[in-house]
Design a protein around this motif. Structure first.
Motif, PDB file in Angstrom:
ATOM      1  N   ASP A 228      -1.377   7.086   2.211  1.00 43.67           N
ATOM      2  CA  ASP A 228      -1.711   5.878   2.945  1.00 43.67           C
ATOM      3  C   ASP A 228      -3.217   5.733   3.168  1.00 43.67           C
ATOM      4  O   ASP A 228      -3.668   4.710   3.650  1.00 43.67           O
TER       5      ASP A 228
ATOM      6  N   THR B 106       4.094   2.032   1.949  1.00 41.32           N
ATOM      7  CA  THR B 106       3.918   1.339   0.674  1.00 41.32           C
ATOM      8  C   THR B 106       5.089   1.758  -0.213  1.00 41.32           C
ATOM      9  O   THR B 106       5.437   2.936  -0.258  1.00 41.32           O
TER      10      THR B 106
ATOM     11  N   THR C 250       3.200  -3.379   0.967  1.00 44.31           N
ATOM     12  CA  THR C 250       2.528  -2.507   1.926  1.00 44.31           C
ATOM     13  C   THR C 250       2.276  -3.278   3.207  1.00 44.31           C
ATOM     14  O   THR C 250       2.411  -4.502   3.242  1.00 44.31           O
TER      15      THR C 250
END
Length: 170
Positions: free
Chosen positions: A36, A72, A102
């Motif tokens: 991330d 995501t 996302t």
């Protein structure tokens, strides 16, 4: 006399597995799904097994974040199969959406790159003009932004393919 060709969805079922496999083989996609952080592209690629649960062969929408603890992920979905058989060859043409998703918080990467565009770039490289189970080639036609909720965004990458080898790519 003559028998018309039989329409079948079998090859399109196989296509999902093939798309997922090729996307999992892409180290860049694995990094962008798994990490991330803004430096995701600079990190070591996670294993295919570690990222397998980040690519869904079904539309999961917002449940992906809450139910699967993914910030995501990619959804594979078929919104449309054209079963029109006016030429009598039994061919099926399909539109497949490959949708990376996302949250706004994880949108940007280092060097002013956008996570979903980087995934989209890799999808184009991996899928466009390639041959899979359906006999014709897969052709990436467009990307369209989708808003799933106020924090969750995605790009539906529209891919068209056919099981008729004579129709090739689009």
């Amino acid at each position: 006399c003559c028998r018309m060709s039989q329409k079948s969805l079998r090859n399109f079922s196989k296509l999902f597995v093939e798309y997922k496999t090729i996307l999992l083989n892409d180290e860049t996609i694995r990094k962008l799904l798994f990490y991330d952080t803004p430096d995701a592209l600079k990190r070591e690629a996670p294993t295919k097994e570690a990222v397998d649960g980040y690519i869904f062969v079904a539309p999961v929408m917002e449940s992906g974040i809450t139910d699967f603890k993914r910030n995501t992920y990619i959804m594979l979905d078929v919104p449309n199969l054209d079963l029109d058989d006016t030429d009598g060859d039994g061919s099926v043409m399909g539109m497949i959406y490959i949708t990376p998703v996302t949250t706004y918080k994880y949108w940007m990467l280092d060097d002013n790159k956008m996570r979903l565009f980087e995934i989209g770039e890799r999808v184009i490289l991996d899928i466009d003009d390639q041959k899979f189970s359906p006999s014709g080639k897969s052709t990436v036609m467009s990307m369209e932004r989708v808003l799933i909720d106020k924090q969750l965004y995605g790009y539906a990458i529209k891919v068209i393919t056919t099981d008729d080898p004579s129709k090739g790519s689009f």
